[in-house]
Design an enzyme around this catalytic site. Structure first.
Site, PDB file in Angstrom:
ATOM      1  N   HIS A   1     -10.633   0.925  -2.420  1.00 53.75           N
ATOM      2  CA  HIS A   1     -11.986   0.875  -1.864  1.00 53.75           C
ATOM      3  C   HIS A   1     -13.056   1.417  -2.814  1.00 53.75           C
ATOM      4  CE1 HIS A   1     -10.315  -0.276   1.931  1.00 53.75           C
ATOM      5  NE2 HIS A   1      -9.772   0.884   2.208  1.00 53.75           N
TER       6      HIS A   1
ATOM      7  N   ASP B   1       0.783  -1.246   0.000  1.00 56.35           N
ATOM      8  CA  ASP B   1       0.000   0.000   0.000  1.00 56.35           C
ATOM      9  C   ASP B   1       0.818   1.301   0.000  1.00 56.35           C
ATOM     10  OD1 ASP B   1      -1.839  -2.032   0.300  1.00 56.35           O
ATOM     11  OD2 ASP B   1      -2.819  -1.219   2.078  1.00 56.35           O
TER      12      ASP B   1
ATOM     13  N   LYS C   1      -6.897  -5.027  -2.963  1.00 57.38           N
ATOM     14  CA  LYS C   1      -7.638  -5.452  -1.765  1.00 57.38           C
ATOM     15  C   LYS C   1      -8.452  -4.285  -1.225  1.00 57.38           C
ATOM     16  CE  LYS C   1      -3.970  -4.289   1.475  1.00 57.38           C
ATOM     17  NZ  LYS C   1      -4.757  -3.216   2.117  1.00 57.38           N
TER      18      LYS C   1
ATOM     19  N   HIS D   1     -10.537   7.001   1.837  1.00 57.21           N
ATOM     20  CA  HIS D   1      -9.169   6.963   1.299  1.00 57.21           C
ATOM     21  C   HIS D   1      -9.092   5.889   0.224  1.00 57.21           C
ATOM     22  CE1 HIS D   1      -9.325   3.813   4.355  1.00 57.21           C
ATOM     23  NE2 HIS D   1      -8.431   3.178   3.610  1.00 57.21           N
TER      24      HIS D   1
ATOM     25  N   ASP E   1      -4.615  -0.663  -1.581  1.00 54.97           N
ATOM     26  CA  ASP E   1      -5.918  -0.503  -0.963  1.00 54.97           C
ATOM     27  C   ASP E   1      -6.803   0.124  -2.047  1.00 54.97           C
ATOM     28  OD1 ASP E   1      -6.999  -1.060   1.564  1.00 54.97           O
ATOM     29  OD2 ASP E   1      -6.934   1.043   2.196  1.00 54.97           O
TER      30      ASP E   1
ATOM     31  N   HIS F   1     -17.129   2.756   1.329  1.00 52.81           N
ATOM     32  CA  HIS F   1     -16.671   1.458   1.861  1.00 52.81           C
ATOM     33  C   HIS F   1     -16.951   1.358   3.366  1.00 52.81           C
ATOM     34  CE1 HIS F   1     -13.396  -1.486   3.066  1.00 52.81           C
ATOM     35  NE2 HIS F   1     -14.048  -2.132   2.123  1.00 52.81           N
TER      36      HIS F   1
ATOM     37  N   CYS G   1      -1.887  -2.382   7.798  1.00 52.26           N
ATOM     38  CA  CYS G   1      -1.832  -3.376   6.720  1.00 52.26           C
ATOM     39  C   CYS G   1      -0.498  -4.123   6.639  1.00 52.26           C
ATOM     40  CB  CYS G   1      -2.167  -2.715   5.391  1.00 52.26           C
ATOM     41  SG  CYS G   1      -3.913  -2.223   5.311  1.00 52.26           S
TER      42      CYS G   1
HETATM   43  C1  VGL Z   1      -4.499   1.003   5.704  1.00 55.30           C
HETATM   44  C2  VGL Z   1      -5.875   2.150   7.130  1.00 55.30           C
HETATM   45  C3  VGL Z   1      -6.946   1.929   6.302  1.00 55.30           C
HETATM   46  C4  VGL Z   1      -3.139   0.501   5.384  1.00 55.30           C
HETATM   47  C5  VGL Z   1      -5.567   0.775   4.865  1.00 55.30           C
HETATM   48  O1  VGL Z   1      -2.846   0.285   4.196  1.00 55.30           O
HETATM   49  O2  VGL Z   1      -2.348   0.317   6.323  1.00 55.30           O
HETATM   50  N1  VGL Z   1      -4.660   1.683   6.824  1.00 55.30           N
HETATM   51  N2  VGL Z   1      -6.774   1.240   5.169  1.00 55.30           N
HETATM   52 ZN    ZN Z   2      -8.234   1.188   3.679  1.00 52.59          ZN
END
Ligand code: VGL
Ligand code: ZN
Length: 229
Positions: free
Chosen positions: A61, A17, A103, A78, A59, A65, A142
């Site tokens: 979404h 990510d 994802k 985000h 990530d 979401h 993550c």
């Molecule tokens: C993440 C918060 C929400 C990450 C993803 O990639 O760590 N953190 N969505």
């Molecule tokens: Zn996220």
């Protein structure tokens, strides 16, 4: 410099990510999130030279979401699909051969881990991968979930501590403790040779630069080298 001999024959890299929204100026800022990009690029270059496959999760979404505050989740909106914030950091030099893992697309639950219902473990096993080197954002969310799942799926796991940052620094330190206790090797770029420690050799790590102002216990980092605590 990171050289190819930091790798073993059945390694893979998982870059988690490294997206615009998680960097300064983004929708869910990880402090210093952008600072890991050049560190990761060094690893990616070495990986390419060594023929180590690279996986990059993102990530991704749908709008509204379930992980968003408006839907009862804990995060601001985000990484919404196809928006500029969901793009990989523009300076990230992913090899052309990179396999992207998308994802966070499910409507019923969030997917913090790149292994969560993506089939990644099955694929890595089919390709004979035994060890994964994990870096990216965010350490306490993550990256933690991905490294833990990799461990539970039976892979040897190395966390590149200088190539990750946390949403909450203290939670990042706790994530490192947790991973170490589970048996994940945690290494800093300055000690990259420890990616392949000799059998039985105790891993000893300095506090990563991002956490130097925090208090580390011996247990967090494996040994006291004078910089920690
Ligand atoms: C993440 C918060 C929400 C990450 C993803 O990639 O760590 N953190 N969505
Ligand atoms: Zn996220």
């Amino acid at each position: 410099m990171i050289s190819g001999n930091h790798f073993k024959p059945n390694d893979a890299m998982i870059i988690v990510d490294v997206q615009v929204d998680f960097c300064p100026g983004g929708a869910l800022v990880v402090e210093q999130g952008d600072r890991i990009v050049s560190v990761i690029n060094d690893w990616l270059q070495a990986a390419q030279q060594a023929g180590v496959p690279v996986f990059a999760s993102r990530d991704w979404h749908p709008r509204e979401h379930i992980s968003f505050v408006s839907e009862g989740g804990k995060w601001p909106p985000h990484c919404i699909q196809d928006t500029p914030g969901a793009a990989f950091h523009p300076d990230l030099k992913l090899p052309a051969s990179t396999i992207v893992i998308t994802k966070g697309v499910r409507f019923d639950h969030d997917q913090n881990s790149a292994f969560d219902e993506t089939g990644l473990a099955t694929y890595l096993k089919r390709k004979g991968i035994q060890r994964v080197l994990v870096a990216g954002l965010a350490l306490d969310v993550c990256v933690l979930a991905t490294a833990m799942d990799a461990h539970h799926a039976g892979f040897d796991v190395v966390l590149l501590a200088d190539a990750t940052r946390a949403v909450v620094v203290q939670d990042g330190i706790e994530a490192i403790s947790k991973l170490r206790r589970a048996g994940v090797a945690v290494i800093g770029a300055a000690r990259a040779e420890q990616a392949a420690p000799a059998a039985g050799q105790e891993t000893c790590l300095k506090a990563p630069e991002w956490a130097e102002h925090q208090r580390f216990s011996d247990e967090d980092m494996g040994c006291d080298d004078g910089r920690a605590g």
